[in-house]
Design a protein around this motif. Structure first.
Motif, PDB file in Angstrom:
ATOM      1  N   UNK A  96       0.845  -1.162   0.231  1.00 45.61           N
ATOM      2  CA  UNK A  96       0.046  -0.034  -0.048  1.00 45.61           C
ATOM      3  C   UNK A  96       0.770   1.119  -0.106  1.00 45.61           C
ATOM      4  N   UNK A  97       1.842   1.392   0.835  1.00 50.41           N
ATOM      5  CA  UNK A  97       2.821   2.467   0.961  1.00 50.41           C
ATOM      6  C   UNK A  97       3.728   2.742  -0.216  1.00 50.41           C
ATOM      7  N   UNK A  98       4.207   1.900  -0.569  1.00 52.84           N
ATOM      8  CA  UNK A  98       5.114   1.819  -1.694  1.00 52.84           C
ATOM      9  C   UNK A  98       4.487   2.084  -2.959  1.00 52.84           C
ATOM     10  N   UNK A  99       3.173   1.844  -3.326  1.00 53.17           N
ATOM     11  CA  UNK A  99       2.571   2.288  -4.255  1.00 53.17           C
ATOM     12  C   UNK A  99       1.327   3.404  -4.139  1.00 53.17           C
ATOM     13  N   UNK A 100       1.421   3.893  -2.865  1.00 50.34           N
ATOM     14  CA  UNK A 100       0.347   5.210  -2.658  1.00 50.34           C
ATOM     15  C   UNK A 100      -0.770   4.607  -3.110  1.00 50.34           C
ATOM     16  N   UNK A 101      -1.386   3.456  -2.562  1.00 48.26           N
ATOM     17  CA  UNK A 101      -2.548   3.052  -2.979  1.00 48.26           C
ATOM     18  C   UNK A 101      -3.667   3.106  -1.540  1.00 48.26           C
ATOM     19  N   UNK A 102      -4.931   3.097  -1.945  1.00 53.33           N
ATOM     20  CA  UNK A 102      -5.833   3.035  -1.015  1.00 53.33           C
ATOM     21  C   UNK A 102      -6.579   1.634  -0.571  1.00 53.33           C
ATOM     22  N   UNK A 103      -6.264   0.725  -1.238  1.00 54.36           N
ATOM     23  CA  UNK A 103      -6.446  -0.602  -0.971  1.00 54.36           C
ATOM     24  C   UNK A 103      -5.302  -1.322  -1.464  1.00 54.36           C
ATOM     25  N   UNK A 148     -11.571 -10.263   2.692  1.00 52.60           N
ATOM     26  CA  UNK A 148     -10.466 -10.928   3.650  1.00 52.60           C
ATOM     27  C   UNK A 148      -9.062 -10.878   3.246  1.00 52.60           C
ATOM     28  N   UNK A 149      -8.770 -10.643   1.778  1.00 53.99           N
ATOM     29  CA  UNK A 149      -7.365 -10.596   1.300  1.00 53.99           C
ATOM     30  C   UNK A 149      -6.871  -9.250   1.186  1.00 53.99           C
ATOM     31  N   UNK A 150      -7.316  -8.307   1.771  1.00 58.43           N
ATOM     32  CA  UNK A 150      -7.103  -6.752   1.563  1.00 58.43           C
ATOM     33  C   UNK A 150      -6.997  -6.198   2.636  1.00 58.43           C
ATOM     34  N   UNK A 151      -6.324  -5.081   2.537  1.00 60.80           N
ATOM     35  CA  UNK A 151      -6.245  -3.990   3.498  1.00 60.80           C
ATOM     36  C   UNK A 151      -6.663  -2.496   3.029  1.00 60.80           C
ATOM     37  N   UNK A 152      -7.352  -1.904   3.713  1.00 61.00           N
ATOM     38  CA  UNK A 152      -8.322  -0.763   3.233  1.00 61.00           C
ATOM     39  C   UNK A 152      -7.939   0.302   4.151  1.00 61.00           C
ATOM     40  N   UNK A 153      -7.615   1.728   3.387  1.00 63.18           N
ATOM     41  CA  UNK A 153      -7.651   2.778   4.279  1.00 63.18           C
ATOM     42  C   UNK A 153      -9.085   3.162   4.684  1.00 63.18           C
ATOM     43  N   UNK A 181      -8.289   6.136  -5.342  1.00 66.75           N
ATOM     44  CA  UNK A 181      -7.814   6.579  -6.539  1.00 66.75           C
ATOM     45  C   UNK A 181      -6.763   5.498  -7.171  1.00 66.75           C
ATOM     46  N   UNK A 182      -6.114   4.476  -6.295  1.00 67.89           N
ATOM     47  CA  UNK A 182      -5.389   3.424  -6.778  1.00 67.89           C
ATOM     48  C   UNK A 182      -5.495   2.246  -5.976  1.00 67.89           C
ATOM     49  N   UNK A 183      -5.269   0.900  -6.627  1.00 63.53           N
ATOM     50  CA  UNK A 183      -5.343  -0.349  -5.856  1.00 63.53           C
ATOM     51  C   UNK A 183      -4.286  -1.180  -6.195  1.00 63.53           C
ATOM     52  N   UNK A 184      -3.412  -1.614  -5.182  1.00 59.57           N
ATOM     53  CA  UNK A 184      -2.282  -2.101  -5.647  1.00 59.57           C
ATOM     54  C   UNK A 184      -2.197  -3.798  -5.318  1.00 59.57           C
ATOM     55  N   UNK A 185      -1.829  -4.731  -6.033  1.00 63.69           N
ATOM     56  CA  UNK A 185      -2.157  -5.945  -5.718  1.00 63.69           C
ATOM     57  C   UNK A 185      -0.483  -6.808  -5.814  1.00 63.69           C
ATOM     58  N   UNK A 186      -0.348  -7.402  -4.845  1.00 67.19           N
ATOM     59  CA  UNK A 186       0.803  -8.228  -4.636  1.00 67.19           C
ATOM     60  C   UNK A 186       0.157  -9.663  -5.064  1.00 67.19           C
TER      61      UNK A 186
END
Length: 217
Positions: A96-103, A148-153, A181-186
């Motif tokens: 989330x932090x490295x990609x400036x994502x909201x989820x 369940x597989x996500x982290x949300x602001x 604005x953005x979603x990052x998926x690992x």
């Protein structure tokens, strides 16, 4: 609700996280087995754990109560019969932090009695803008409607889950994604999604098809 057989593994996997700055809200949804007592026992051992006991009102209502109680700026969900890898929330936070994502999101395992099936592999990270992510939820491929597989602001959780419905996650996740604005998926599986008879996903309630239609609508 009534998951005494699986609950210690679930809670232990959260306590074992390499990311330590968290609070855990355990909601006992009127269990008639030892689930509530197990929650209380863990709360006595770790001050980061809070327990709510309430009358049985369903999964969505339980999540809503926890969302409203949460004091953190980020929110995640773990179902009580599942478990997570020790570095899941560290991975989600970093993604989330490295990609400036909201989820942020990771992969999962479908966990059966004798084997597990990963949803992805490779470990690459993809970043999508809102419109792309919304389409992917509808496509139901790279982004599943699991909570369940996500982290949300917490700021994107603008709508609570509809009570007394199946597919309440599918009906709501789209609304949460509409505020990002953005979603990052690992693409590394970190969440273990237990497949078992008797769970909500595997019951035979004839209302499920109608509720899926309502969620789509």
């Amino acid at each position: 609700y009534n998951v005494e057989r699986y609950l210690p593994q679930c809670i232990d996997s959260i306590i074992a996280q390499t990311f330590h700055d968290w609070e855990l809200i355990l909601v006992d949804d009127g269990s008639t087995d030892r689930s509530g007592a197990i929650c209380d026992e863990y709360s006595l051992k770790d001050t980061r754990i809070r327990v709510i006991h309430k009358q049985n009102s369903g999964q969505a209502d339980s999540r809503n109560i926890a969302i409203q109680m949460a004091e953190a700026e980020l929110v995640g969900f773990v179902d009580s019969d599942d478990w997570i890898d020790p570095d899941m929330y560290e991975t989600l936070y970093r993604t989330m932090v490295e990609n400036d994502a909201d989820i942020s999101m990771c992969g999962h395992y479908l966990s059966y009695v004798n084997h597990e099936r990963p949803s992805c592999q490779g470990g690459c990270v993809n970043v999508y803008e809102r419109s792309q992510a919304l389409q992917m939820i509808l496509d139901d491929r790279e982004i599943k409607s699991y909570l369940v597989d996500k982290l949300y602001k917490k700021e994107v959780i603008t709508d609570l889950l509809p009570k007394s419905f199946y597919y309440e996650d599918y009906a709501t996740l789209f609304k949460w994604f509409a505020g990002v604005s953005k979603v990052a998926i690992c693409h590394t599986p970190k969440y273990h999604y237990r497949q078992r008879k008797g769970s909500t996903d595997h019951d035979g309630d004839p209302r499920k098809k109608y509720h899926f239609y309502l969620a789509e609508k």
